[in-house]
Scaffold this motif. Structure first.
Motif: not given
Length: 449
Positions: A379, A370, A310
């Protein structure tokens, strides 16, 4: 499975042994008791016959004494009573005398058949001397119950031994039978799991187990071979289509570039519009090929650090977001590990972030985050753009599901396929205050990272 089969067979065997051995032992116990009683009554009648000659015929007591001595030598205690319930003769031991013996004598002299009691480990028996209704006296014989108890203990000991041996044999047979059935099924399960993880050349062993399991393994191998051929065929077709479409598109773009050299006015505008359409067609072809590859994907799960991916993808897209005047952020979350195919999460986030950046206006916001949920990694990609109508949400994960999309309309289809092929789920929600949120639930990694 082996343990369940073994315990089931053991339980059935134990029930059958109990139903077979216990009633047999009870029957043999009852027969031993009856035989013991019959033998005791026979010995009592022998003494009663000798006592009748003395009490009724007034013969010498020699025969009666001889029978009493014989009873004493075998360990029995006996006593002879006349019609007045008075003791006439007895063995040296007094177990055949006392209140219980007197009660038996009174019943016998009254012409009744008494219920023999047990007195301090000895069983009492009483018989009339002479006729039943007009006896000349009564004989009471007390015999130790130890031999009977020993025989009964032997019967139950042998029964328990037989049951134990039967149960032990059942354990061996149950374990072997359970393994014979479960081992090929376990191997088939492992092969199916590897096939599902992308090892298309995996095949199951067909040589062991029951015939039904062998047929199942053979059918599975046939299915696996056809699946492998189908997937490989699709992959070859995708490669051919990719080559056959991209090459003429590149050539056409090059020709238009050459034609546009030195051209001005309306012709130049038309050539620019053609270049835009060719670029759009190229993106459409790339999107269709990406969807096809995703649909044919059979990933091998790997440990993926969601927080790192991420952060990395947000950093990669930040220059694009700044250029468009959009604020792209990543929410802080725990270090979580998901079970996904290599590169799939990056591809999913790239599609979602690209869609979100296309949807939000200037000064808009896109957030990626997340967290851990019940048994999965969640997520989300949230934007504050115009959102999506309910009807469009229902078909958004289909190819060209959203005709109003600015791009090819294939990004969410690719996302949905890559998420579901890894055992996860994807859904669309409205962002509070306006906008769209894509929520992904990804499987947790079960092994060591």
């Amino acid at each position: 499975m082996t343990r369940r089969l073994t315990w089931t067979l053991l339980a059935l065997t134990a029930v059958l042994l109990v139903l077979a051995v216990v009633p047999l032992a009870v029957l043999m116990t009852a027969r031993e008791r009856v035989a013991f009683r019959d033998d005791q009554r026979a010995a009592t009648r022998v003494i009663a016959a000798a006592a009748e000659e003395h009490l009724s015929d007034h013969k010498p007591a020699t025969g009666m004494r001889r029978e009493l001595d014989a009873a004493a030598r075998t360990g029995d205690c006996a006593a002879v009573y006349d019609t007045s319930a008075r003791l006439v003769a007895s063995t040296p031991c007094t177990a055949a005398q006392g209140e219980e013996a007197q009660e038996l004598v009174r019943h016998v002299l009254a012409g009744h058949e008494p219920e023999p009691p047990e007195n301090e480990g000895r069983l009492l028996a009483a018989e009339p001397a002479g006729e039943v209704h007009r006896p000349a006296g009564s004989v009471v014989l007390a015999r130790s119950a130890d031999p009977l108890d020993a025989r009964l203990a032997t019967i139950w000991g042998w029964s328990a031994g037989i049951g134990f041996v039967g149960l032990a044999a059942s354990v061996l047979l149950s374990v072997r039978l359970a393994r014979w059935v479960s081992r090929p099924l376990s191997a088939l399960d492992a092969t199916a799991r590897k096939l599902g993880e992308g090892a298309l050349d995996e095949r199951a062993e067909v040589g062991g187990g029951p015939p039904e399991v062998r047929r199942l393994a053979a059918t599975f191998n046939t299915m696996a071979a056809r699946t492998e051929a189908l997937v490989h065929g699709h992959r070859v077709m995708i490669a051919d289509v990719s080559h056959q479409l991209r090459t003429p598109l590149a050539a056409l773009r090059l020709r238009l570039d050459v034609l546009g050299t030195g051209v001005e006015g309306e012709t130049a505008a038309e050539l620019d519009a053609a270049q835009v359409e060719i670029a759009r067609l190229s993106r459409l072809v790339d999107g269709l090929l990406a969807v096809s590859r995703a649909e044919q994907a059979t990933p091998r799960p790997t440990a993926v650090r969601v927080d790192e991916v991420v952060t990395e993808r947000v950093a990669a897209w930040s220059p694009v977001a700044e250029e468009r005047g959009v604020r792209l952020t990543a929410s802080e979350g725990p270090a979580l590990i998901a079970s996904l195919g290599s590169g799939h999460l990056e591809q999913v986030l790239d599609n979602l972030i690209a869609n979100a950046l296309d949807a939000v206006p200037d000064e808009g916001n896109v957030a990626v985050g997340h967290r851990l949920t019940a048994g999965s990694v969640r997520v989300w990609v949230r934007d504050d753009g115009p959102g999506m109508p309910g009807a469009a949400k229902e078909v958004a994960f289909h190819r060209f599901g959203n005709p109003a999309a600015r791009g090819t309309g294939l990004g969410l289809a690719i996302v949905h396929r890559l998420v579901t092929v890894n055992g996860g789920t994807a859904r669309l929600e409205d962002t509070p205050g306006g906008g769209l949120t894509v929520v992904l639930d990804l499987p947790l990694w079960a092994g060591k990272p």
